[in-house]
Design a protein around this motif. Sequence first.
Motif, mmCIF file in Angstrom:
data_model
loop_
_atom_site.group_PDB
_atom_site.id
_atom_site.type_symbol
_atom_site.label_atom_id
_atom_site.label_comp_id
_atom_site.label_asym_id
_atom_site.label_seq_id
_atom_site.Cartn_x
_atom_site.Cartn_y
_atom_site.Cartn_z
ATOM 1 N N PRO A 63 0.826 -1.210 0.000
ATOM 2 C CA PRO A 63 0.000 0.000 0.000
ATOM 3 C C PRO A 63 0.863 1.264 0.000
ATOM 4 O O PRO A 63 1.937 1.279 0.599
ATOM 5 N N ARG A 64 0.381 2.293 -0.722
ATOM 6 C CA ARG A 64 1.077 3.590 -0.775
ATOM 7 C C ARG A 64 0.097 4.669 -0.341
ATOM 8 O O ARG A 64 -0.966 4.805 -0.941
ATOM 9 N N ILE A 65 0.464 5.408 0.688
ATOM 10 C CA ILE A 65 -0.397 6.512 1.110
ATOM 11 C C ILE A 65 0.448 7.771 1.260
ATOM 12 O O ILE A 65 1.646 7.702 1.495
ATOM 13 N N SER A 66 -0.202 8.923 1.115
ATOM 14 C CA SER A 66 0.534 10.171 1.284
ATOM 15 C C SER A 66 0.574 10.528 2.768
ATOM 16 O O SER A 66 -0.191 9.988 3.583
ATOM 17 N N TYR A 67 1.454 11.427 3.110
ATOM 18 C CA TYR A 67 1.530 11.957 4.479
ATOM 19 C C TYR A 67 0.154 12.477 4.903
ATOM 20 O O TYR A 67 -0.302 12.215 6.021
ATOM 21 N N ASP A 68 -0.521 13.202 3.997
ATOM 22 C CA ASP A 68 -1.843 13.724 4.335
ATOM 23 C C ASP A 68 -2.821 12.596 4.674
ATOM 24 O O ASP A 68 -3.599 12.701 5.623
ATOM 25 N N GLU A 69 -2.770 11.519 3.889
ATOM 26 C CA GLU A 69 -3.646 10.370 4.195
ATOM 27 C C GLU A 69 -3.262 9.711 5.520
ATOM 28 O O GLU A 69 -4.125 9.234 6.273
ATOM 29 N N ALA A 70 -1.970 9.718 5.815
ATOM 30 C CA ALA A 70 -1.519 9.162 7.100
ATOM 31 C C ALA A 70 -2.099 9.978 8.258
ATOM 32 O O ALA A 70 -2.519 9.424 9.278
ATOM 33 N N LEU A 71 -2.150 11.312 8.081
ATOM 34 C CA LEU A 71 -2.715 12.155 9.138
ATOM 35 C C LEU A 71 -4.204 11.880 9.336
ATOM 36 O O LEU A 71 -4.711 11.936 10.463
ATOM 37 N N GLU A 72 -4.898 11.571 8.215
ATOM 38 C CA GLU A 72 -6.320 11.199 8.324
ATOM 39 C C GLU A 72 -6.473 9.976 9.224
ATOM 40 O O GLU A 72 -7.372 9.915 10.061
ATOM 41 N N ILE A 73 -5.597 8.996 9.031
ATOM 42 C CA ILE A 73 -5.653 7.770 9.843
ATOM 43 C C ILE A 73 -5.435 8.125 11.314
ATOM 44 O O ILE A 73 -6.160 7.662 12.198
ATOM 45 N N GLY A 123 -8.078 9.235 16.876
ATOM 46 C CA GLY A 123 -8.107 10.138 18.021
ATOM 47 C C GLY A 123 -6.801 10.858 18.308
ATOM 48 O O GLY A 123 -6.610 11.402 19.389
ATOM 49 N N ILE A 124 -5.862 10.833 17.354
ATOM 50 C CA ILE A 124 -4.600 11.551 17.582
ATOM 51 C C ILE A 124 -4.695 12.932 16.948
ATOM 52 O O ILE A 124 -5.004 13.073 15.772
ATOM 53 N N ASP A 125 -4.401 13.934 17.772
ATOM 54 C CA ASP A 125 -4.470 15.307 17.318
ATOM 55 C C ASP A 125 -3.079 15.677 16.797
ATOM 56 O O ASP A 125 -2.189 16.004 17.560
ATOM 57 N N PHE A 126 -2.905 15.603 15.498
ATOM 58 C CA PHE A 126 -1.567 15.742 14.913
ATOM 59 C C PHE A 126 -1.502 17.009 14.085
ATOM 60 O O PHE A 126 -2.382 17.282 13.271
ATOM 61 N N GLY A 156 2.716 19.150 9.382
ATOM 62 C CA GLY A 156 4.057 19.732 9.368
ATOM 63 C C GLY A 156 5.008 19.038 10.331
ATOM 64 O O GLY A 156 6.219 19.132 10.191
ATOM 65 N N ASP A 157 4.444 18.346 11.331
ATOM 66 C CA ASP A 157 5.323 17.610 12.256
ATOM 67 C C ASP A 157 5.760 16.288 11.631
ATOM 68 O O ASP A 157 5.098 15.761 10.725
ATOM 69 N N ASP A 158 6.863 15.765 12.143
ATOM 70 C CA ASP A 158 7.325 14.460 11.679
ATOM 71 C C ASP A 158 6.568 13.371 12.446
ATOM 72 O O ASP A 158 6.163 13.583 13.592
ATOM 73 N N LEU A 159 6.390 12.226 11.795
ATOM 74 C CA LEU A 159 5.719 11.123 12.479
ATOM 75 C C LEU A 159 6.657 10.524 13.513
ATOM 76 O O LEU A 159 7.835 10.300 13.232
ATOM 77 N N GLY A 160 6.131 10.279 14.706
ATOM 78 C CA GLY A 160 6.938 9.626 15.741
ATOM 79 C C GLY A 160 6.700 8.119 15.721
ATOM 80 O O GLY A 160 5.821 7.629 14.991
ATOM 81 N N GLY A 161 7.451 7.410 16.521
ATOM 82 C CA GLY A 161 7.341 5.950 16.576
ATOM 83 C C GLY A 161 5.910 5.491 16.860
ATOM 84 O O GLY A 161 5.390 4.565 16.220
ATOM 85 N N ALA A 162 5.247 6.140 17.819
ATOM 86 C CA ALA A 162 3.890 5.725 18.193
ATOM 87 C C ALA A 162 2.910 5.982 17.041
ATOM 88 O O ALA A 162 2.013 5.174 16.775
ATOM 89 N N ASP A 163 3.103 7.114 16.330
ATOM 90 C CA ASP A 163 2.243 7.424 15.183
ATOM 91 C C ASP A 163 2.432 6.367 14.094
ATOM 92 O O ASP A 163 1.465 5.887 13.489
ATOM 93 N N GLU A 164 3.693 6.026 13.842
ATOM 94 C CA GLU A 164 3.986 5.023 12.813
ATOM 95 C C GLU A 164 3.286 3.702 13.121
ATOM 96 O O GLU A 164 2.782 3.034 12.227
ATOM 97 N N THR A 165 3.265 3.338 14.408
ATOM 98 C CA THR A 165 2.631 2.078 14.789
ATOM 99 C C THR A 165 1.131 2.119 14.495
ATOM 100 O O THR A 165 0.577 1.165 13.944
ATOM 101 N N ILE A 166 0.484 3.242 14.815
ATOM 102 C CA ILE A 166 -0.959 3.352 14.547
ATOM 103 C C ILE A 166 -1.220 3.246 13.051
ATOM 104 O O ILE A 166 -2.127 2.523 12.617
ATOM 105 N N ILE A 167 -0.402 3.925 12.262
ATOM 106 C CA ILE A 167 -0.603 3.898 10.804
ATOM 107 C C ILE A 167 -0.385 2.492 10.259
ATOM 108 O O ILE A 167 -1.209 1.955 9.520
ATOM 109 N N SER A 168 0.721 1.873 10.672
ATOM 110 C CA SER A 168 1.013 0.556 10.092
ATOM 111 C C SER A 168 0.047 -0.510 10.585
ATOM 112 O O SER A 168 -0.178 -1.511 9.900
ATOM 113 N N ASN A 169 -0.572 -0.296 11.747
ATOM 114 C CA ASN A 169 -1.561 -1.270 12.237
ATOM 115 C C ASN A 169 -2.812 -1.356 11.364
ATOM 116 O O ASN A 169 -3.601 -2.282 11.496
#
Length: 431
Positions: free
Chosen positions: A277-287, A292-295, A298-311
């Motif tokens: 799967p390929r998603i844009s940063y903007d689509e990642a923020l939607e996820i 429930g993450i208020d992101f 412009g910020d970089d994704l942190g480890g915890a954010d990456e886990t939520i996205i990849s899950n």
Amino acid sequence: MDKISINTLGKYVSEEVTIKGWLYNKRSSGKIKFIVLRDGSGYLQCVYFKGNVTPEVFELADKLGLESSIAVTGKVKAEQRAPGGFELDATGLELIQESVDYPITPKEHGTEFLMDHRHLWLRSSKQVAILKIRHRIVKAIRDFFDNKGFTLMDPPILTPAACEGTSTLFETPYFDLGKAYLTQSGQLYAEAGAMALGKVYTFGPTFRAEKSKTRRHLTEFWMVEPEVAFNDLNDNMDLAEEFLEYVVQTVLIDKAEELKVLERDTTKLQKVKCPLPRISYDEALEILKKNGIDFKWGDDLGGADETIISNQYDKPVMVHRYPSEVKAFYMKRDPENPKLALAVDVLAPEGYGEVIGGSQREDNYDLLLSRIEEHNLPREAFEWYLDLRKYGSVPHSGFGLGLERTVSWICGLDHIRETIPFPRMIYRITP
Ligand code: 4AD
Ligand code: MG
């Protein structure tokens, strides 16, 4: 005659052999002593019957400590239930060096104790399995690029300037020339190589003076970095997914035994097949928002954010087009939106996070020069790099895969420290 190793015993069934190694384990039941010998290639149960051997040998089999170095002699027997499928009907036992009070015992030890004894811990079966899988991953990486016509190119390790930002440089005095830095990445040199050879890859140690104390960070780690002339971001993602599929599937087939030793559930790894799967940063923020993450954009994704996205996916996911502010100076801006960099990170499933980071590179001289100035990088150190944009510049792209993050993910480990023989981390430089 060649020395016989445990993993070739199939050729010697019913023959008498002598094998050298270390005493891995032992137990006894009256008239029988069992010794498990390890030689690095495998494990062999050696059975000593009281009636079949001299009293000296029987006594020695009883008293030897764990990790004593020994040579055993006996007849090879096929034995379904034995690890490796063979057993030794042992007659001889020769002591090479007696090991007394080996510090690592089958009981549970704390991580700090094991890390302090890393030089010995490497001998245990899980660590041996990890090292063998690491070796197979390295070979799969090389095979993949070699078979595709890439040329391996070794970049320098001592460098005059930063590649991935100035905050994580290890520096060292360098004669009359001032300071040198341990390389953070071979990429800039790989770009020069791509202009000479078309398709290259670098593969070697890289260094980050990162203060991160996480299960994903080392200060010294190995990275493979392909770089390809005339590839754009999409080509780069095509290459990355084909590469990941090859590495994971090859290791699953070739190192099934070792993955079993690690009790790795491989069902998720089986699914690492193209397309990813390929998603844009903007689509990642939607996820993130849906979770429930208020992101803030412009910020970089942190480890915890990456886990939520990849899950959200059962395969690695590629996140592309990050805000250029959080990415390196050399990345090309998206012509459709200059706030974005033509970057891609590949996030591994099961919480393993970013295993690949890559991008299309800025190939325009003036734009690259202004990025170097914006990042306050010393222009003199980058003159050679700017030259690549002066003499036959072409679109080009590449990525870096962290070897240890990949080993950690494929092996299913809790922490990156077990993926490299002697890990270097913020609080550890020994043994
Ligand atoms: O994302 P990074 O910083 O990218 C680069 O260095 C680029 N120059 C690569 C390129 O485009 N040629 O690092 C690439 C990968 C990461 O995705 C991660 O897997 C690994 O290197 N990595 C680390 N692994 C262990 N410990 C660390 N401190 C790491 N930092 C990065
Ligand atoms: Mg990165």
